[in-house]
Write a protein that holds these residues in place. Structure first.
Motif, PDB file in Angstrom:
ATOM      1  N   ASP A 191      66.448  37.227   6.085  1.00 10.17           N
ATOM      2  CA  ASP A 191      66.837  35.866   5.672  1.00 10.17           C
ATOM      3  C   ASP A 191      67.733  35.204   6.709  1.00 10.17           C
ATOM      4  N   ILE A 192      68.658  36.000   7.257  1.00  8.14           N
ATOM      5  CA  ILE A 192      69.560  35.433   8.275  1.00  8.14           C
ATOM      6  C   ILE A 192      68.780  35.051   9.523  1.00  8.14           C
ATOM      7  N   LEU A 193      67.829  35.901   9.927  1.00  9.02           N
ATOM      8  CA  LEU A 193      67.026  35.580  11.109  1.00  9.02           C
ATOM      9  C   LEU A 193      66.223  34.308  10.915  1.00  9.02           C
ATOM     10  N   GLU A 194      65.556  34.187   9.784  1.00  5.49           N
ATOM     11  CA  GLU A 194      64.758  32.990   9.523  1.00  5.49           C
ATOM     12  C   GLU A 194      65.639  31.743   9.509  1.00  5.49           C
ATOM     13  N   GLU A 195      66.819  31.886   8.915  1.00  6.57           N
ATOM     14  CA  GLU A 195      67.717  30.722   8.840  1.00  6.57           C
ATOM     15  C   GLU A 195      68.200  30.293  10.217  1.00  6.57           C
TER      16      GLU A 195
ATOM     17  N   GLY B 174      74.144  43.991  15.767  1.00  4.07           N
ATOM     18  CA  GLY B 174      73.085  44.747  15.093  1.00  4.07           C
ATOM     19  C   GLY B 174      71.700  44.179  15.317  1.00  4.07           C
ATOM     20  N   LEU B 175      71.548  43.223  16.265  1.00  3.94           N
ATOM     21  CA  LEU B 175      70.240  42.611  16.551  1.00  3.94           C
ATOM     22  C   LEU B 175      69.880  42.874  18.001  1.00  3.94           C
TER      23      LEU B 175
ATOM     24  N   GLU C 237      69.926  46.398  12.525  1.00  4.56           N
ATOM     25  CA  GLU C 237      70.614  47.330  11.654  1.00  4.56           C
ATOM     26  C   GLU C 237      70.626  46.744  10.250  1.00  4.56           C
ATOM     27  N   ASP C 238      70.136  47.537   9.295  1.00  6.64           N
ATOM     28  CA  ASP C 238      69.945  47.003   7.943  1.00  6.64           C
ATOM     29  C   ASP C 238      71.240  46.519   7.306  1.00  6.64           C
ATOM     30  N   ASP C 239      72.349  47.172   7.626  1.00  6.61           N
ATOM     31  CA  ASP C 239      73.614  46.787   6.997  1.00  6.61           C
ATOM     32  C   ASP C 239      74.195  45.512   7.583  1.00  6.61           C
ATOM     33  N   LYS C 240      73.729  45.108   8.770  1.00  6.10           N
ATOM     34  CA  LYS C 240      74.342  43.951   9.444  1.00  6.10           C
ATOM     35  C   LYS C 240      73.425  42.740   9.502  1.00  6.10           C
ATOM     36  N   VAL C 241      72.120  42.960   9.672  1.00  4.56           N
ATOM     37  CA  VAL C 241      71.192  41.844   9.879  1.00  4.56           C
ATOM     38  C   VAL C 241      70.060  41.960   8.875  1.00  4.56           C
ATOM     39  N   GLY C 242      69.686  40.815   8.267  1.00  2.42           N
ATOM     40  CA  GLY C 242      68.569  40.754   7.345  1.00  2.42           C
ATOM     41  C   GLY C 242      67.559  39.713   7.780  1.00  2.42           C
TER      42      GLY C 242
END
Length: 259
Positions: free
Chosen positions: A235-239, A203-204, A228-233
């Motif tokens: 917060d996860i990217l920043e982390e 989803g990225l 994709e909003d349901d799979k990737v946010g």
């Protein structure tokens, strides 16, 4: 025609009085002074001549006024005839319009339109037990009826699930612009971008990127991605990006737009 124009076209002896006076003096000189009766007669003749002149002038002026009146009457008659013609044309057009309206009202197609508009809504009366799914199941019936009702219910559920599966699911996506800041101006920005793009997940999708000056020779990496909003946010990217501690100081969300 004005009075001056009338006088200009007439041959008038304006100096007749002077010549009459000269003629009278001539005869007085030849025959001696005239008697009072002759003087009165001469004065009457002169007055009569003046009156004839006035009558002639008045008649000429009245003649010009009559001519002007006649011309005005002719123009009014022409205008009246034109108005009568316009009124007749309007009446003819109105009659044609009325005849067309009558024909349209009598035609079956026009008569069907209001009927279609005014068609009453059919109301279907549902009798007790005819179309109610719950009444199809007889709680006090035999086992065969229970099996039939269960089978029908399962078929309906399967048909609904198959119909729903055919519809394409709407996937919510977002466009995100991230600002990735290095520690200092000595950080290898090309290596930093490779580290950021190495973050891969379902989803990225990474997009274009560019280096934006911050100050003191330091540049930040501004990179675009679609998730994709349901799979990737975010917060996860920043982390995941901040795990590269040797290159990345911080990650900020510069823009977030729904697609």
């Amino acid at each position: 025609m004005s009075g001056l124009q009338c006088l200009a076209t007439e041959n008038i002896w304006f100096d007749k009085q002077r010549y009459d006076e000269a003629e009278r003096r001539f005869y007085e000189g030849v025959n001696g002074p005239s008697s009072p009766q002759q003087q009165v007669k001469t004065a009457l003749q002169q007055a009569k001549g003046r009156q004839q002149k006035r009558q002639h002038r008045n008649s000429s002026s009245h003649g010009g006024g009559d001519q002007e009146l006649v011309s005005r009457m002719k123009s009014l008659e022409l205008e009246n005839q034109t108005l009568h013609k316009v009124v007749q044309e309007m009446r003819a057009a109105l009659q044609k319009l009325e005849s067309r309206v009558v024909m349209l009202e009598k035609s079956p197609a026009a008569a069907a339109v209001p009927c279609a508009k005014a068609a009453p809504v059919k109301q279907v009366k549902v009798e007790n037990g005819d179309d109610d799914d719950d009444d199809d199941i007889d709680l006090f019936g035999s086992d065969d009826d229970d099996e039939e009702a269960t089978r029908l219910k399962q078929e309906r559920l399967d048909a609904y699930a198959a119909k729903k599966a055919k519809k394409p699911a709407l996937i919510a996506k977002s466009s995100i612009i991230l600002d990735v800041k290095p520690w200092d101006d000595e950080t290898d920005m090309a290596q930093l971008e490779q580290c950021v793009r190495s973050v891969q997940m379902d989803g990225l999708l990474w997009g274009a990127s560019k280096l934006v000056p911050v100050g003191y020779g330091i540049k930040k990496l501004q990179i675009n991605c679609v998730v994709e909003d349901d799979k990737v946010g975010t917060d996860i990217l920043e982390e995941e990006i901040t795990k590269f501690e040797d290159f990345v100081q911080s990650v900020d969300v510069a823009a977030f737009n729904k697609i």
